[in-house]
Design an enzyme around this catalytic site. Structure first.
Site, PDB file in Angstrom:
ATOM      1  N   SER A 132       0.370 -11.924   4.864  1.00  0.00           N
ATOM      2  CA  SER A 132      -0.699 -12.113   4.083  1.00  0.00           C
ATOM      3  C   SER A 132      -1.432 -12.649   3.383  1.00  0.00           C
ATOM      4  CB  SER A 132       0.157 -10.468   3.705  1.00  0.00           C
ATOM      5  OG  SER A 132      -0.522 -10.170   2.304  1.00  0.00           O
ATOM      6  N   GLU A 134      -2.187 -11.655   0.118  1.00  0.00           N
ATOM      7  CA  GLU A 134      -1.446 -11.443  -1.195  1.00  0.00           C
ATOM      8  C   GLU A 134      -0.426 -12.353  -1.354  1.00  0.00           C
ATOM      9  OE1 GLU A 134      -1.405  -8.846  -2.662  1.00  0.00           O
ATOM     10  OE2 GLU A 134      -2.902  -8.113  -2.435  1.00  0.00           O
ATOM     11  N   TYR A 155       6.743  -7.350  -2.789  1.00  0.00           N
ATOM     12  CA  TYR A 155       5.665  -7.439  -1.219  1.00  0.00           C
ATOM     13  C   TYR A 155       5.374  -9.300  -1.163  1.00  0.00           C
ATOM     14  CZ  TYR A 155       2.664  -7.337   2.915  1.00  0.00           C
ATOM     15  OH  TYR A 155       1.639  -7.704   3.998  1.00  0.00           O
TER      16      TYR A 155
HETATM   17  P1  NAP Z   1       2.127  -0.473   8.766  1.00  0.00           P
HETATM   18  O1  NAP Z   1       1.022   0.728   9.209  1.00  0.00           O
HETATM   19  O2  NAP Z   1       2.230  -0.328   7.680  1.00  0.00           O
HETATM   20  O3  NAP Z   1       3.345  -0.223   9.822  1.00  0.00           O
HETATM   21  C1  NAP Z   1       4.244  -1.026   9.331  1.00  0.00           C
HETATM   22  C2  NAP Z   1       5.004  -1.360  11.179  1.00  0.00           C
HETATM   23  O4  NAP Z   1       5.785  -1.449  10.363  1.00  0.00           O
HETATM   24  C3  NAP Z   1       5.740   0.476  11.480  1.00  0.00           C
HETATM   25  O5  NAP Z   1       5.082   0.152  12.531  1.00  0.00           O
HETATM   26  C4  NAP Z   1       6.577   0.699  10.967  1.00  0.00           C
HETATM   27  O6  NAP Z   1       7.928   0.863  11.274  1.00  0.00           O
HETATM   28  C5  NAP Z   1       6.979  -0.469  11.020  1.00  0.00           C
HETATM   29  N1  NAP Z   1       8.468  -1.169   9.539  1.00  0.00           N
HETATM   30  C6  NAP Z   1       9.143  -1.110   8.908  1.00  0.00           C
HETATM   31  N2  NAP Z   1       9.713  -0.980   8.706  1.00  0.00           N
HETATM   32  C7  NAP Z   1      10.610  -1.611   9.041  1.00  0.00           C
HETATM   33  C8  NAP Z   1      11.913  -2.177   9.597  1.00  0.00           C
HETATM   34  N3  NAP Z   1      13.037  -1.746   8.628  1.00  0.00           N
HETATM   35  N4  NAP Z   1      12.331  -2.536  11.441  1.00  0.00           N
HETATM   36  C9  NAP Z   1      11.162  -2.765  12.067  1.00  0.00           C
HETATM   37  N5  NAP Z   1       9.540  -2.023  12.110  1.00  0.00           N
HETATM   38  C10 NAP Z   1       9.583  -1.757  10.661  1.00  0.00           C
HETATM   39  O7  NAP Z   1       1.520  -1.670   8.602  1.00  0.00           O
HETATM   40  P2  NAP Z   1      -0.385  -2.662   9.633  1.00  0.00           P
HETATM   41  O8  NAP Z   1      -1.165  -2.279   8.576  1.00  0.00           O
HETATM   42  O9  NAP Z   1      -0.152  -2.280  11.005  1.00  0.00           O
HETATM   43  O10 NAP Z   1      -0.245  -4.089   8.827  1.00  0.00           O
HETATM   44  C11 NAP Z   1       1.294  -4.991  10.305  1.00  0.00           C
HETATM   45  C12 NAP Z   1       1.765  -5.993   9.294  1.00  0.00           C
HETATM   46  O11 NAP Z   1       0.749  -6.959   9.128  1.00  0.00           O
HETATM   47  C13 NAP Z   1       3.144  -5.470   8.341  1.00  0.00           C
HETATM   48  O12 NAP Z   1       3.212  -6.772   8.654  1.00  0.00           O
HETATM   49  C14 NAP Z   1       2.136  -6.267   7.075  1.00  0.00           C
HETATM   50  O13 NAP Z   1       2.914  -6.162   5.771  1.00  0.00           O
HETATM   51  C15 NAP Z   1       0.284  -6.855   7.604  1.00  0.00           C
HETATM   52  N6  NAP Z   1      -0.437  -7.651   6.632  1.00  0.00           N
HETATM   53  C16 NAP Z   1      -1.249  -6.779   7.038  1.00  0.00           C
HETATM   54  C17 NAP Z   1      -2.387  -6.200   6.049  1.00  0.00           C
HETATM   55  C18 NAP Z   1      -3.030  -5.463   6.138  1.00  0.00           C
HETATM   56  O14 NAP Z   1      -4.808  -5.584   5.822  1.00  0.00           O
HETATM   57  N7  NAP Z   1      -3.370  -4.143   7.550  1.00  0.00           N
HETATM   58  C19 NAP Z   1      -3.481  -8.178   5.859  1.00  0.00           C
HETATM   59  C20 NAP Z   1      -1.998  -9.122   5.498  1.00  0.00           C
HETATM   60  C21 NAP Z   1      -0.615  -8.915   6.482  1.00  0.00           C
HETATM   61  P3  NAP Z   1       7.783   3.282  11.028  1.00  0.00           P
HETATM   62  O15 NAP Z   1       6.692   3.650  11.793  1.00  0.00           O
HETATM   63  O16 NAP Z   1       8.910   3.391  11.562  1.00  0.00           O
HETATM   64  O17 NAP Z   1       7.610   3.033   9.361  1.00  0.00           O
HETATM   65  O1  F7E Z   2      -4.554  -1.518  -2.428  1.00  0.00           O
HETATM   66  C1  F7E Z   2      -6.776  -1.204  -5.623  1.00  0.00           C
HETATM   67  C2  F7E Z   2      -5.006  -1.533  -5.617  1.00  0.00           C
HETATM   68  O2  F7E Z   2      -2.945  -0.320  -1.656  1.00  0.00           O
HETATM   69  C3  F7E Z   2      -6.162  -2.708  -2.241  1.00  0.00           C
HETATM   70  C4  F7E Z   2      -1.891  -4.121   2.703  1.00  0.00           C
HETATM   71  O3  F7E Z   2      -1.701  -3.836   4.174  1.00  0.00           O
HETATM   72  O4  F7E Z   2      -3.445  -5.333   2.176  1.00  0.00           O
HETATM   73  C5  F7E Z   2      -2.858  -4.370   1.936  1.00  0.00           C
HETATM   74  O5  F7E Z   2      -2.427  -4.536   0.370  1.00  0.00           O
HETATM   75  C6  F7E Z   2      -6.571  -2.227  -4.133  1.00  0.00           C
HETATM   76  C7  F7E Z   2      -5.690  -2.569  -5.411  1.00  0.00           C
HETATM   77  O6  F7E Z   2      -4.352  -2.685  -0.234  1.00  0.00           O
HETATM   78  C8  F7E Z   2      -5.991   2.970  -5.662  1.00  0.00           C
HETATM   79  O7  F7E Z   2      -4.812  -1.712  -6.412  1.00  0.00           O
HETATM   80  C9  F7E Z   2      -6.825   1.296  -6.631  1.00  0.00           C
HETATM   81  O8  F7E Z   2      -6.386  -3.258  -6.178  1.00  0.00           O
HETATM   82  O9  F7E Z   2      -5.435  -0.087  -0.098  1.00  0.00           O
HETATM   83  P1  F7E Z   2      -4.379  -1.244  -0.927  1.00  0.00           P
HETATM   84  P2  F7E Z   2      -3.392  -3.608  -0.749  1.00  0.00           P
HETATM   85  O10 F7E Z   2      -2.781  -4.161  -2.183  1.00  0.00           O
HETATM   86  O11 F7E Z   2      -4.297  -5.073  -1.026  1.00  0.00           O
HETATM   87  C10 F7E Z   2      -2.519  -6.930   2.021  1.00  0.00           C
HETATM   88  C11 F7E Z   2      -2.963  -8.122   2.012  1.00  0.00           C
HETATM   89  C12 F7E Z   2      -1.150  -6.697   2.886  1.00  0.00           C
HETATM   90  O12 F7E Z   2      -0.951  -6.903   2.945  1.00  0.00           O
HETATM   91  C13 F7E Z   2      -0.693  -5.350   2.508  1.00  0.00           C
HETATM   92  O13 F7E Z   2       0.335  -4.636   3.419  1.00  0.00           O
HETATM   93  O14 F7E Z   2      -7.281  -1.292  -4.398  1.00  0.00           O
HETATM   94  N1  F7E Z   2      -6.532   0.650  -5.573  1.00  0.00           N
HETATM   95  N2  F7E Z   2      -7.020   2.568  -6.752  1.00  0.00           N
HETATM   96  C14 F7E Z   2      -5.723   1.541  -5.133  1.00  0.00           C
HETATM   97  N3  F7E Z   2      -4.822   1.311  -3.649  1.00  0.00           N
HETATM   98  C15 F7E Z   2      -4.620   2.462  -3.359  1.00  0.00           C
HETATM   99  N4  F7E Z   2      -3.088   1.915  -2.225  1.00  0.00           N
HETATM  100  N5  F7E Z   2      -4.779   3.398  -4.356  1.00  0.00           N
HETATM  101  C16 F7E Z   2      -4.759   3.732  -5.282  1.00  0.00           C
HETATM  102  O15 F7E Z   2      -5.092   4.922  -5.077  1.00  0.00           O
END
Ligand code: NAP
Ligand code: F7E
Length: 337
Positions: A132, A134, A155
């Protein structure tokens, strides 16, 4: 046939990746699901019930916290590709549950890498790790693989552990293992508590009169937001190369949360300032201010390009969530008394 194992198949990315792989006739997709007291498979129900995929889409119970379940599934399925997308993926929640997050996100990656390493003794297998942006945390933009990491949440620290384990398994054991450092990617399937979806759901409900305010945290944070459907293609491309390597996947554009609000509410002829309230509950003990990825390697080596731009992404999500709000209102109005 090619067998692919996908952890996190019930999540946003898992569902798009499964669709993408199943669109290729040579793939059989095995999704790992966790047991839960109520079913949470709405993102993949359409794949489960489609008769066209009956023999090519399978779900198996397993958990990233449970090495035995991972090992026995590798043994049973003997996959050609493993995509590790499972995670406790919410940054704010990781401050409340740091140990659990470290276990599933950090050690979970090591557990599945070990299971894959055992399998790799008997057959070739390729591994993708969902890393990520992050991990860059407070490092100044633009961020690429030459940028030193500076994680700002439990995270992000856990993801960094998984990233380096993936690199080390490649270097130590010669495994085909890649870490995809993906910047934020969103869609109508995004979890409801991530900021983009929270905004589009809120805007839709405000538009139809189901809600009168949206309570948010830091509106000045900037993110490089792309479309999840585009990003899963980069995951697959990483596993189709002659050599394993890590990549940054991003759009190369950054926008603030405030801009997202302005555009999303504007598409519904609303002014976000009339509805958005601040609550420190939604801020983080340490914030990531600006993320802006440099995707040139992904473009040059993988030939990957995002197809949906920022405006297109916001529009897709706003339209989807306005329709959801309309249906919700309709159901409320026509509920039998
Ligand atoms: P998501 O919607 O939160 O999905 C997470 C998945 O992980 C769900 O299927 C969840 O299952 C499963 N999971 C949670 N705990 C688990 C465990 N203990 N064992 C097995 N599976 C488990 O996340 P996403 O947005 O699709 O992201 C996919 C991956 O990319 C994640 O690793 C995330 O950290 C990473 N990532 C996401 C972003 C983004 O912007 N979306 C960016 C960079 C990296 P349940 O449905 O049962 O909860
Ligand atoms: O926050 C600000 C918050 O929770 C984005 C995950 O998929 O992307 C995701 O992480 C920004 C942050 O995503 C609210 O403070 C303001 O600056 O949508 P987010 P994230 O933290 O960037 C990365 C790449 C991952 O890997 C992660 O799994 O938005 N913000 N107000 C808020 N955020 C939330 N959630 N809720 C608010 O009310």
């Amino acid at each position: 046939m090619k067998h692919a194992v996908v952890t996190g198949i019930t999540g946003q990315d898992g569902s798009y990746l499964a669709e993408f792989l199943l669109s290729k006739p040579e793939y059989v997709v095995h999704g790992l699901v966790r047991r839960s007291s109520t079913l949470n498979r709405s993102r993949i129900d359409h794949l489960t019930i489609d008769p066209a995929f009956r023999d090519r889409f399978h779900l198996h119970y397993a958990d990233l916290a449970d090495s035995a379940s991972l090992g026995s599934l590798m043994d049973q399925i003997k996959p050609d590709e493993v995509y590790n997308l499972g995670a406790q993926s919410h940054v704010r929640v990781s401050f409340d549950q740091p140990l659990y997050t470290a276990d599933v996100v950090g050690l979970g990656t090591l557990r599945i890498l070990e299971a894959v390493r055992q399998l790799a003794r008997t057959k070739p297998v390729r591994f993708y790790q969902a890393s990520s942006s992050e991990m860059f945390g407070s490092a100044p933009p633009p961020q690429s693989l030459d940028t030193p990491f500076h994680p700002r949440s439990p995270y992000a620290c856990a993801k960094l552990y998984g990233h380096w384990q993936t690199v080390n398994y490649r270097e130590a054991y010669g495994m085909y293992a890649c870490s995809g450092v993906l910047f934020n990617h969103e869609s109508p399937r995004r979890g409801e508590s991530f900021v983009t979806r929270k905004i589009t759901l809120g805007a839709g409900r405000i538009k139809v009169g189901l809600q009168d305010r949206l309570v948010m945290g830091n509106l000045d944070a900037k993110r490089d937001w792309g479309f999840a459907g585009d990003f899963v293609k980069a995951m697959w491309l990483m596993l189709q190369q002659s050599e394993p390597k890590d990549y940054v996947v991003a759009t190369g554009e950054t926008h603030s949360v405030r801009e997202f609000l302005e555009i999303a509410f504007g598409m519904l002829d609303l002014d976000y300032q009339d509805f958005v309230k601040f609550d420190p509950r939604y801020t983080r003990p340490s914030e990531v201010d600006v993320l802006l990825g440099d995707p040139s390697e992904a473009k040059n080596v993988l030939g990957w390009r995002p197809e949906v731009d920022f405006q297109g992404l916001v529009k897709m999500m706003v339209e989807h969530d306005l329709e959801l709000a309309r249906r919700e209102k309709h159901l409320l109005e026509y509920r039998p008394q």
